[in-house]
Scaffold this active site. Structure first.
Site, PDB file in Angstrom:
ATOM      1  N   GLN A 131       5.577  -4.783  -2.033  1.00  0.00           N
ATOM      2  CA  GLN A 131       5.444  -3.355  -1.757  1.00  0.00           C
ATOM      3  C   GLN A 131       4.816  -3.144  -0.383  1.00  0.00           C
ATOM      4  O   GLN A 131       3.602  -3.054  -0.244  1.00  0.00           O
ATOM      5  CB  GLN A 131       4.614  -2.660  -2.838  1.00  0.00           C
ATOM      6  N   PHE A 132       5.666  -3.047   0.626  1.00  0.00           N
ATOM      7  CA  PHE A 132       5.180  -2.882   1.988  1.00  0.00           C
ATOM      8  C   PHE A 132       4.459  -1.550   2.175  1.00  0.00           C
ATOM      9  O   PHE A 132       3.630  -1.404   3.070  1.00  0.00           O
ATOM     10  CB  PHE A 132       6.322  -3.037   3.005  1.00  0.00           C
ATOM     11  N   THR A 133       4.714  -0.578   1.310  1.00  0.00           N
ATOM     12  CA  THR A 133       4.086   0.731   1.470  1.00  0.00           C
ATOM     13  C   THR A 133       2.572   0.674   1.269  1.00  0.00           C
ATOM     14  O   THR A 133       1.875   1.639   1.595  1.00  0.00           O
ATOM     15  CB  THR A 133       4.700   1.773   0.512  1.00  0.00           C
TER      16      THR A 133
END
Length: 149
Positions: free
Chosen positions: A78-80
């Site tokens: 989850q790069f967010t």
């Protein structure tokens, strides 16, 4: 590296309506990779998460680790988690690692968990995913790898 750790009684992840990973009792880990992360961050974070004492003992006290309860892992990239929302209304992703580096460290994290004895179920890197979980407790922790290692 940054991890959102959720103690779950069950969790699964789907890609295009197909389950790619599912667990019962254990930990759901949403994993973000920072642009400065290295293999040292991978090893530190995997060891830390697996040995966190966040499961209840017989007295209802968080005193047991994943190993103690024979729990499972579900790891979802989850790069967010590195979205910076301090300016304006649209998050900046400038702290997140570029996709190629992030994918390699994500795979290294999975390999390290497996090496320690907890082969995780996973999502699909860079895919649009649906994550379903039953957060037990609820227990949710945010953990960042130290940048001094």
């Amino acid at each position: 590296m940054r991890a959102v750790i959720q103690r779950v009684s069950q969790a699964n992840v789907k890609v295009e309506n197909i389950v790619t990973g599912a667990i019962e009792q254990g930990l759901l880990i949403l994993l973000g990779v920072h642009g400065n992360d290295t293999d040292k961050d991978v090893k530190w974070l995997a060891e830390k998460i697996i040995n966190l004492r966040i499961f209840d003992d017989d007295n209802g006290i968080m005193n047991l680790s994943l190993n103690d309860v024979n729990g499972q892992l579900l790891v979802v990239s989850q790069f967010t988690l590195y979205g910076d929302c301090r300016k304006g209304r649209r998050p900046s992703w400038s702290s997140a690692a570029p996709p190629q580096k992030a994918q390699q460290l994500y795979l290294d994290f999975i390999e390290e968990c497996t090496r320690i004895g907890f082969p995780p179920q996973t999502g699909t890197f860079q895919a649009e995913m649906d994550v379903t979980l039953t957060n037990q407790g609820p227990v949710t922790l945010l953990l960042d790898s130290p940048k001094t290692i």
